[in-house]
Design a protein around this motif. Structure first.
Motif, short mmCIF file in Angstrom:
data_model
loop_
_atom_site.label_atom_id
_atom_site.label_comp_id
_atom_site.label_asym_id
_atom_site.label_seq_id
_atom_site.Cartn_x
_atom_site.Cartn_y
_atom_site.Cartn_z
N LEU A 61 22.21 25.68 46.81
CA LEU A 61 23.06 26.85 46.95
C LEU A 61 24.48 26.41 46.66
CD1 LEU A 61 23.32 29.83 47.70
CD2 LEU A 61 23.55 29.11 50.09
N MET A 62 25.13 27.03 45.66
CA MET A 62 26.46 26.63 45.21
C MET A 62 27.44 27.80 45.31
SD MET A 62 26.22 23.46 44.21
CE MET A 62 27.72 23.24 43.28
N HIS A 63 28.69 27.47 45.64
CA HIS A 63 29.78 28.44 45.63
C HIS A 63 30.88 27.87 44.73
CE1 HIS A 63 32.65 31.47 46.90
NE2 HIS A 63 33.53 30.49 47.02
N SER A 64 31.36 28.67 43.79
CA SER A 64 32.45 28.26 42.89
C SER A 64 33.59 29.26 43.02
CB SER A 64 31.98 28.20 41.44
OG SER A 64 30.93 27.27 41.30
N ASP A 65 34.82 28.75 43.02
CA ASP A 65 36.01 29.59 43.11
C ASP A 65 36.94 29.20 41.96
OD1 ASP A 65 38.48 30.79 43.69
OD2 ASP A 65 38.09 30.70 45.84
N TYR A 66 37.18 30.15 41.05
CA TYR A 66 38.00 29.90 39.86
C TYR A 66 39.44 30.39 40.03
CZ TYR A 66 33.44 29.02 37.91
OH TYR A 66 32.18 28.51 37.69
N GLY A 67 39.79 30.84 41.22
CA GLY A 67 41.16 31.23 41.50
C GLY A 67 41.52 32.62 41.02
N ASN A 68 42.78 32.92 41.16
CA ASN A 68 43.33 34.22 40.79
C ASN A 68 44.11 34.06 39.49
OD1 ASN A 68 45.24 36.48 40.68
ND2 ASN A 68 44.33 36.99 42.65
N GLN A 69 43.97 35.02 38.60
CA GLN A 69 44.70 34.98 37.34
C GLN A 69 45.18 36.38 36.98
OE1 GLN A 69 42.60 33.93 33.64
NE2 GLN A 69 44.20 32.42 33.35
N THR A 70 46.41 36.46 36.48
CA THR A 70 46.96 37.73 36.00
C THR A 70 46.87 37.75 34.49
OG1 THR A 70 48.45 37.84 37.88
CG2 THR A 70 48.99 39.20 35.99
N VAL A 71 46.29 38.84 33.98
CA VAL A 71 46.07 38.98 32.54
C VAL A 71 46.82 40.20 32.03
CG1 VAL A 71 44.32 39.27 30.75
CG2 VAL A 71 43.80 37.93 32.79
N ASP A 72 47.50 40.04 30.93
CA ASP A 72 48.28 41.11 30.31
C ASP A 72 47.38 41.91 29.37
OD1 ASP A 72 50.24 42.73 29.19
OD2 ASP A 72 50.95 41.17 27.82
N ALA A 73 47.23 43.20 29.64
CA ALA A 73 46.55 44.12 28.73
C ALA A 73 47.64 44.83 27.95
CB ALA A 73 45.66 45.09 29.48
N SER A 74 48.14 44.20 26.91
CA SER A 74 49.35 44.66 26.22
C SER A 74 49.19 46.03 25.56
CB SER A 74 49.79 43.62 25.19
OG SER A 74 48.77 43.40 24.25
N GLN A 75 47.98 46.38 25.17
CA GLN A 75 47.76 47.67 24.53
C GLN A 75 48.14 48.83 25.45
OE1 GLN A 75 43.84 47.97 22.99
NE2 GLN A 75 44.18 49.91 21.98
N TRP A 76 47.96 48.64 26.76
CA TRP A 76 48.28 49.69 27.73
C TRP A 76 49.53 49.34 28.53
CZ3 TRP A 76 43.30 47.98 26.74
CH2 TRP A 76 42.48 48.92 26.12
N ASP A 77 50.20 48.24 28.21
CA ASP A 77 51.40 47.79 28.90
C ASP A 77 51.15 47.66 30.40
OD1 ASP A 77 54.01 46.86 28.91
OD2 ASP A 77 54.83 48.85 29.36
#
Length: 101
Positions: free
Chosen positions: A65-81
Motif C-alpha cells: 500500500l503506497m501513498h504519493s504526494d506531488y505537492g501543490n502547483q499553480t498552472v496558468d490557463a492563459s487562454q482564459w486569463d
C-alpha cells in the motif's frame, strides 16, 4: 547448534523515497470549442508498507500500500486569463507474485 533464519516465510517492510510524475492537464471550453493543454513534471515523496509471503522455494506473493504526494502547483490557463491550483496525491494498492526457476 544455532537456528538458520532462512526458515522465515513472511516479510513485512516499509518503503519511502522520491516520487516523480508527468502531469498532463487539458482545459476544454465546450461553448467555444477551445482547449488548452499543459504538460510538466512534478516531484514529491512516496511512502508505503508491504508484506511478502514465500509459499515455497519458487513462488511468493506480495501486497503493498503506497501513498504519493506531488505537492501543490499553480498552472496558468492563459487562454482564459486564469490560474488553477492543483494538489496532487495518489494512493495505490500493488499486488504481485514472483516465480523463480
Amino acid at each position: 547448534a544455532g537456528r538458520i533464519f532462512n526458515k522465515q516465510k513472511t516479510l513485512a517492510y516499509v518503503s519511502a523515497g522520491l516520487a516523480k510524475a508527468k502531469i498532463e492537464r487539458t482545459w476544454l471550453d465546450f461553448d467555444y470549442s477551445e482547449s488548452e493543454s499543459h504538460s510538466n513534471w512534478q516531484s514529491g515523496w512516496t511512502a508505503g508498507v508491504g508484506v511478502e509471503h514465500k509459499y515455497n522455494d519458487n513462488f511468493s506473493v506480495r501486497a503493498e500500500l503506497m501513498h504519493s504526494d506531488y505537492g501543490n502547483q499553480t498552472v496558468d490557463a492563459s487562454q482564459w486569463d486564469e490560474y488553477y491550483s492543483t494538489d496532487l496525491t495518489e494512493n495505490s494498492l500493488i499486488l504481485g507474485f514472483s516465480y523463480s526457476f
